[in-house]
Scaffold this active site. Structure first.
Site, PDB file in Angstrom:
ATOM      1  N   GLU A   1       0.182   0.470 -35.299  1.00 17.68           N
ATOM      2  CA  GLU A   1      -1.270   0.417 -35.502  1.00 17.68           C
ATOM      3  C   GLU A   1      -1.993   1.595 -35.584  1.00 17.68           C
ATOM      4  O   GLU A   1      -1.111   2.721 -35.685  1.00 17.68           O
ATOM      5  CB  GLU A   1      -2.087   0.414 -34.369  1.00 17.68           C
ATOM      6  CG  GLU A   1      -1.369  -1.214 -34.094  1.00 17.68           C
ATOM      7  CD  GLU A   1      -1.868  -2.109 -33.307  1.00 17.68           C
ATOM      8  OE1 GLU A   1      -2.575  -2.999 -32.923  1.00 17.68           O
ATOM      9  OE2 GLU A   1      -2.810  -1.397 -31.781  1.00 17.68           O
TER      10      GLU A   1
ATOM     11  N   CYS B   1      -7.890   6.149 -27.358  1.00 19.41           N
ATOM     12  CA  CYS B   1      -6.924   6.694 -26.618  1.00 19.41           C
ATOM     13  C   CYS B   1      -6.038   6.185 -25.620  1.00 19.41           C
ATOM     14  O   CYS B   1      -6.547   5.602 -24.549  1.00 19.41           O
ATOM     15  CB  CYS B   1      -7.637   7.574 -26.572  1.00 19.41           C
ATOM     16  SG  CYS B   1      -5.812   8.686 -25.548  1.00 19.41           S
TER      17      CYS B   1
END
Length: 356
Positions: free
Chosen positions: A89, A346
């Site tokens: 990704e 994150c």
């Protein structure tokens, strides 16, 4: 049938060993990285026999986007499938919107950051990171790293000359794949290519001290980000098992040796986890730890993900942590977690299963 080689793996001088004369290499680079050619037959300024030769020996489509999701904040997460079927990704992060004046004229362009993956999975085993749950499958090739960026720029009609920042903060530990990552930095910086200066490329690491020194010796001119997340070895080892191999002292020694432009700083990423590492006593220890280092601290509020037992701290506590650092002279910001609603923030990226 002959196996085709990924042309995105090659620096100009390497292509020059295979393709003559050298000015043709320059044209090929411009077609791929600046004109966003879809195939070699599009390269109309090249002789027909050279286009045929290229098609018989090379390809430049090592990644295929199989899914994308757009966040409310404009961030877009891309799921790429590689030639062997594995998946990674990447995320396009809009950092600044285009500005139009009252006369309808553009006075500033939109700015973007691309968060790119360097491995399929990760072996670092950080307890707060979803990527680590599946372990490490393999390193990405240079072309697979470059291909993510090229595809995202092309798909979003971002002109090659438009400035973007690259952060190697997607899936994987970039310094565990230093050879391919460092080559990607060089390819992205080529003037006949995307021309992304190394000063706009940030390599993040969980703290591989030996490789930090190796990266510094390469003198690439990139920015360095350290995923610190704790101020003592006991807690850091609990959060990040890699600390057993390279403790905080070893990391800080490597950072002190790292060549940094006078106008730049080493970024220290500090993930705030409720009740774990977000107390003011931790902030005080962080000030001591960074003494004498040109540092910028990037505070990140923990982003929840499936299976995690940790909690996100309150913004109020994060601001108190930030204020203590700032009052002691440490440059410190609280990072806005973009893409949280699509699991693109994150610590939330992972290799998604094929059934998706």
């Amino acid at each position: 049938m002959k196996e085709l080689v990924n042309i995105l793996d090659f620096l100009p001088e390497e292509l020059g060993e295979k393709i003559k004369p050298m000015f043709r290499v320059k044209q090929i680079y411009q077609w791929i990285y600046q004109k966003y050619a879809n195939n070699f037959s599009d390269m109309s300024s090249l002789p027909k026999d050279l286009r045929l030769e290229l098609a018989q020996n090379f390809h430049f489509s090592p990644v295929k986007c199989v899914k994308n999701e757009q966040s409310k904040d404009g961030s877009i997460k891309y799921l790429f499938e590689l030639i062997d079927g594995l998946r990674v990704e990447s995320v396009l992060l809009p950092m600044k919107k285009e500005k139009i004046n009252t006369e309808g004229k553009r006075i500033s362009h939109a700015r973007y950051t691309i968060c790119v993956s360097s491995q399929v999975g990760c072996k670092s085993g950080c307890s707060f990171c979803l990527t680590a749950k599946g372990g490490l499958k393999r390193n990405l090739s240079t072309g697979e790293i470059v291909g993510q960026i090229l595809w995202i720029k092309k798909q979003n009609n971002i002109p090659y000359e438009r400035r973007v920042n690259i952060v190697y903060m997607g899936m994987g530990e970039p310094l565990d794949n230093l050879k391919n990552v460092s080559k990607a930095v060089k390819i992205l910086a080529q003037n006949d290519g995307l021309a992304i200066s190394p000063r706009r490329q940030t390599i993040s690491t969980s703290g591989l001290a030996k490789q930090i020194k190796e990266l510094g010796q390469m003198n690439l001119g990139v920015l360095l980000a350290i995923s610190l997340h704790a101020v003592n070895d006991e807690l850091r080892t609990e959060l990040m098992p890699i600390n057993k191999a390279y403790n905080i002292a070893a990391i800080m020694d490597a950072v002190r040796e790292f060549p940094i432009d006078q106008r730049k700083r080493v970024m220290f990423e500090y993930l705030l986890i409720d009740g774990i590492n977000d107390k003011l006593e931790h902030a005080k220890e962080l000030v001591k730890l960074l003494n004498g280092i040109k540092a910028k601290v990037n505070l990140i509020l923990f982003n929840p993900h499936e299976g995690s037992l940790y909690k996100r701290p309150s913004l109020e506590n994060a601001i108190k942590f930030q204020d203590l650092l700032s009052n002691k002279g440490v440059t410190c910001t609280i990072r806005e977690s973009k893409g949280l609603d699509i699991s693109a923030a994150c610590g939330q990226l992972k290799e998604r299963a094929k059934e998706q």
